[in-house]
Design a protein around this motif. Structure first.
Motif, mmCIF file in Angstrom:
data_model
loop_
_atom_site.group_PDB
_atom_site.id
_atom_site.type_symbol
_atom_site.label_atom_id
_atom_site.label_comp_id
_atom_site.label_asym_id
_atom_site.label_seq_id
_atom_site.Cartn_x
_atom_site.Cartn_y
_atom_site.Cartn_z
ATOM 1 N N LEU A 1 0.814 -1.214 0.000
ATOM 2 C CA LEU A 1 0.000 0.000 0.000
ATOM 3 C C LEU A 1 0.848 1.265 0.000
ATOM 4 C CD1 LEU A 1 -2.783 -1.000 2.575
ATOM 5 C CD2 LEU A 1 -2.965 -0.926 0.083
ATOM 6 N N VAL A 2 1.916 1.259 0.787
ATOM 7 C CA VAL A 2 2.714 2.475 0.980
ATOM 8 C C VAL A 2 3.568 2.780 -0.248
ATOM 9 C CG1 VAL A 2 4.574 3.508 2.327
ATOM 10 C CG2 VAL A 2 2.729 2.292 3.490
ATOM 11 N N ILE A 3 4.198 1.773 -0.819
ATOM 12 C CA ILE A 3 5.118 2.016 -1.945
ATOM 13 C C ILE A 3 4.401 2.638 -3.148
ATOM 14 C CG2 ILE A 3 6.603 0.891 -3.644
ATOM 15 C CD1 ILE A 3 7.530 -0.991 -1.434
ATOM 16 N N PRO A 4 3.246 2.091 -3.591
ATOM 17 C CA PRO A 4 2.547 2.767 -4.705
ATOM 18 C C PRO A 4 2.108 4.186 -4.358
ATOM 19 C CG PRO A 4 1.726 0.535 -4.428
ATOM 20 C CD PRO A 4 2.591 0.816 -3.251
ATOM 21 N N PHE A 5 1.679 4.395 -3.112
ATOM 22 C CA PHE A 5 1.264 5.745 -2.715
ATOM 23 C C PHE A 5 2.436 6.712 -2.791
ATOM 24 C CE2 PHE A 5 0.720 9.075 0.454
ATOM 25 C CZ PHE A 5 -0.532 9.572 0.116
ATOM 26 N N MET A 6 3.591 6.310 -2.285
ATOM 27 C CA MET A 6 4.751 7.193 -2.302
ATOM 28 C C MET A 6 5.238 7.442 -3.729
ATOM 29 S SD MET A 6 5.104 7.993 0.804
ATOM 30 C CE MET A 6 6.670 8.854 0.724
ATOM 31 N N LEU A 7 5.220 6.412 -4.565
ATOM 32 C CA LEU A 7 5.668 6.590 -5.951
ATOM 33 C C LEU A 7 4.741 7.533 -6.718
ATOM 34 C CD1 LEU A 7 6.754 2.949 -6.903
ATOM 35 C CD2 LEU A 7 8.227 4.914 -6.444
ATOM 36 N N THR A 8 3.425 7.379 -6.537
ATOM 37 C CA THR A 8 2.490 8.277 -7.221
ATOM 38 C C THR A 8 2.562 9.688 -6.652
ATOM 39 O OG1 THR A 8 0.742 7.467 -5.723
ATOM 40 C CG2 THR A 8 0.899 6.446 -7.896
ATOM 41 N N THR A 9 2.911 9.822 -5.365
ATOM 42 C CA THR A 9 3.104 11.155 -4.782
ATOM 43 C C THR A 9 4.316 11.840 -5.391
ATOM 44 O OG1 THR A 9 2.073 10.493 -2.687
ATOM 45 C CG2 THR A 9 3.473 12.441 -2.644
ATOM 46 N N LEU A 10 5.401 11.079 -5.586
ATOM 47 C CA LEU A 10 6.583 11.629 -6.249
ATOM 48 C C LEU A 10 6.255 12.034 -7.683
ATOM 49 C CD1 LEU A 10 9.386 9.204 -5.002
ATOM 50 C CD2 LEU A 10 9.071 11.603 -4.373
ATOM 51 N N GLN A 11 5.434 11.237 -8.358
ATOM 52 C CA GLN A 11 5.028 11.581 -9.718
ATOM 53 C C GLN A 11 4.225 12.871 -9.737
ATOM 54 O OE1 GLN A 11 1.609 11.134 -11.013
ATOM 55 N NE2 GLN A 11 1.899 10.809 -13.217
ATOM 56 N N ALA A 12 3.322 13.032 -8.750
ATOM 57 C CA ALA A 12 2.533 14.263 -8.656
ATOM 58 C C ALA A 12 3.426 15.462 -8.365
ATOM 59 C CB ALA A 12 1.474 14.111 -7.573
ATOM 60 N N ALA A 13 4.401 15.287 -7.481
ATOM 61 C CA ALA A 13 5.315 16.385 -7.159
ATOM 62 C C ALA A 13 6.102 16.815 -8.394
ATOM 63 C CB ALA A 13 6.265 15.954 -6.043
ATOM 64 N N TYR A 14 6.555 15.848 -9.166
ATOM 65 C CA TYR A 14 7.328 16.157 -10.374
ATOM 66 C C TYR A 14 6.482 16.912 -11.396
ATOM 67 C CZ TYR A 14 9.515 15.363 -14.920
ATOM 68 O OH TYR A 14 10.042 15.536 -16.176
ATOM 69 N N LEU A 15 5.257 16.440 -11.628
ATOM 70 C CA LEU A 15 4.417 17.057 -12.652
ATOM 71 C C LEU A 15 3.947 18.445 -12.229
ATOM 72 C CD1 LEU A 15 2.279 13.990 -13.809
ATOM 73 C CD2 LEU A 15 4.171 15.079 -15.015
ATOM 74 N N VAL A 16 3.547 18.593 -10.961
ATOM 75 C CA VAL A 16 3.075 19.901 -10.489
ATOM 76 C C VAL A 16 4.212 20.914 -10.523
ATOM 77 C CG1 VAL A 16 2.204 21.151 -8.486
ATOM 78 C CG2 VAL A 16 1.194 18.958 -9.104
ATOM 79 N N THR A 17 5.398 20.497 -10.066
ATOM 80 C CA THR A 17 6.549 21.407 -10.085
ATOM 81 C C THR A 17 6.934 21.777 -11.507
ATOM 82 O OG1 THR A 17 7.367 20.395 -8.038
ATOM 83 C CG2 THR A 17 8.924 21.717 -9.303
ATOM 84 N N ARG A 18 6.896 20.804 -12.404
ATOM 85 C CA ARG A 18 7.214 21.082 -13.811
ATOM 86 C C ARG A 18 6.197 22.039 -14.415
ATOM 87 N NH1 ARG A 18 7.343 16.464 -18.568
ATOM 88 N NH2 ARG A 18 7.423 17.906 -20.353
ATOM 89 N N TYR A 19 4.925 21.851 -14.069
ATOM 90 C CA TYR A 19 3.884 22.744 -14.579
ATOM 91 C C TYR A 19 4.107 24.170 -14.083
ATOM 92 C CZ TYR A 19 -0.711 24.959 -14.836
ATOM 93 O OH TYR A 19 -1.743 25.841 -15.045
ATOM 94 N N GLU A 20 4.437 24.322 -12.809
ATOM 95 C CA GLU A 20 4.620 25.658 -12.243
ATOM 96 C C GLU A 20 5.878 26.327 -12.797
ATOM 97 O OE1 GLU A 20 4.611 24.885 -8.108
ATOM 98 O OE2 GLU A 20 2.438 24.600 -7.977
ATOM 99 N N LYS A 21 6.947 25.563 -12.951
ATOM 100 C CA LYS A 21 8.174 26.145 -13.500
ATOM 101 C C LYS A 21 7.995 26.543 -14.961
ATOM 102 C CE LYS A 21 11.616 23.973 -10.507
ATOM 103 N NZ LYS A 21 12.803 23.077 -10.439
#
Length: 261
Positions: A82-102
């Motif tokens: 449960l934790v590993i997929p959640f953390m991986l998708t959270t990292l994916q969200a962080a990458y995409l949101v940061t890329r969008y803002e930059k």
């Protein structure tokens, strides 16, 4: 945890106790004023490592036999699954949101690729609603403009950010509600001490949407930098009456707290 550390230090030889206390105290005091564990993995690993050494050398350890083997085994497999997929998708969200803002919001498709926005819910929602406001401004879609305004009403109850008030006034202007826009503009200028940013809304012609995430170095009249040391203002009785009357909010919901600069 704090009580446990104090007990261990108190029971240990004073030289060792003071040594560990001297190592842990700066990190603890730093955590009270800023976010060292949030922005620095090194701080967190160092803090946990010091706690482990303190407990290992000064604490008492006991082994408790456990006859049940099924439940620990199930949790041992279930938690990582449960934790590993959640953390991986959270990292994916962080990458995409940061890329969008930059990228200045020029790649809106990035937000649609976010799988799990829970860990970045606030920034994801802010970016999504700002994108919806920009879309409504360009296309004249009143539904998008109204959706941003309704979301912003709730947002400013907890985070009264200047850019959000600016965009609320802008949304009302595009909706054609000039009376409400003027009253909200007057209230915003009062709340933020006639900040020159709102002068843009007094000029004729459409004004651009303001993005709060790009205002980290916006200079305020008092010399502070927005938004980190800026007010979360306690509304006076006059302002509180205005909020309740204009936005149909009750007294509890419209209360905001003050953070002095």
């Amino acid at each position: 945890m704090i009580a446990g550390v104090i007990i261990l230090v108190w029971r240990s030889p004073w030289r060792q106790g003071l040594g560990y206390l001297g190592l842990l105290a700066p990190l603890c005091l730093h955590a009270l004023t800023e976010f060292p564990f949030y922005i620095s993995l090194v701080h967190w690993v160092l803090f946990v490592g010091l706690l482990y050494l303190l407990d290992r050398r000064l604490g008492d350890s006991r082994c408790i036999p456990c006859s049940a083997t099924l439940l620990p085994g199930v949790f041992g497999w279930l938690l990582p699954l449960l934790v590993i997929p959640f953390m991986l998708t959270t990292l994916q969200a962080a990458y995409l949101v940061t890329r969008y803002e930059k990228g200045g919001g020029k790649e809106p498709y990035l937000l649609t690729e976010v799988i799990n926005p829970v860990g970045w819910a606030e920034r994801f929602t802010y970016d999504s609603m700002l994108l919806r406001l920009k879309s409504g401004e360009v296309t004249g879609n009143h539904e998008d403009l109204r959706a941003y305004y309704l979301w912003a009403q709730k947002f400013v109850l907890h985070r009264p950010r200047m850019a959000v008030y600016y965009n609320m006034v802008l949304a009302l202007q595009h909706l054609g509600d000039e009376r409400q826009a003027k009253r909200l503009l007057a209230y915003s200028r009062w709340l933020f001490m006639d900040d020159p940013m709102f002068d843009r809304l007094l000029r004729s012609g459409a004004q651009p949407v303001f993005d709060q995430l790009k205002l980290e170095h916006w200079q305020l009249p008092c010399g502070a930098k927005f938004p980190f040391s800026r007010m979360e203002c306690e509304v006076t009785q006059l302002g509180l009456m205005f909020v309740r009357d204009e936005f149909n909010l009750n007294e509890k919901d419209s209360w905001m707290r003050r953070e002095n600069l």
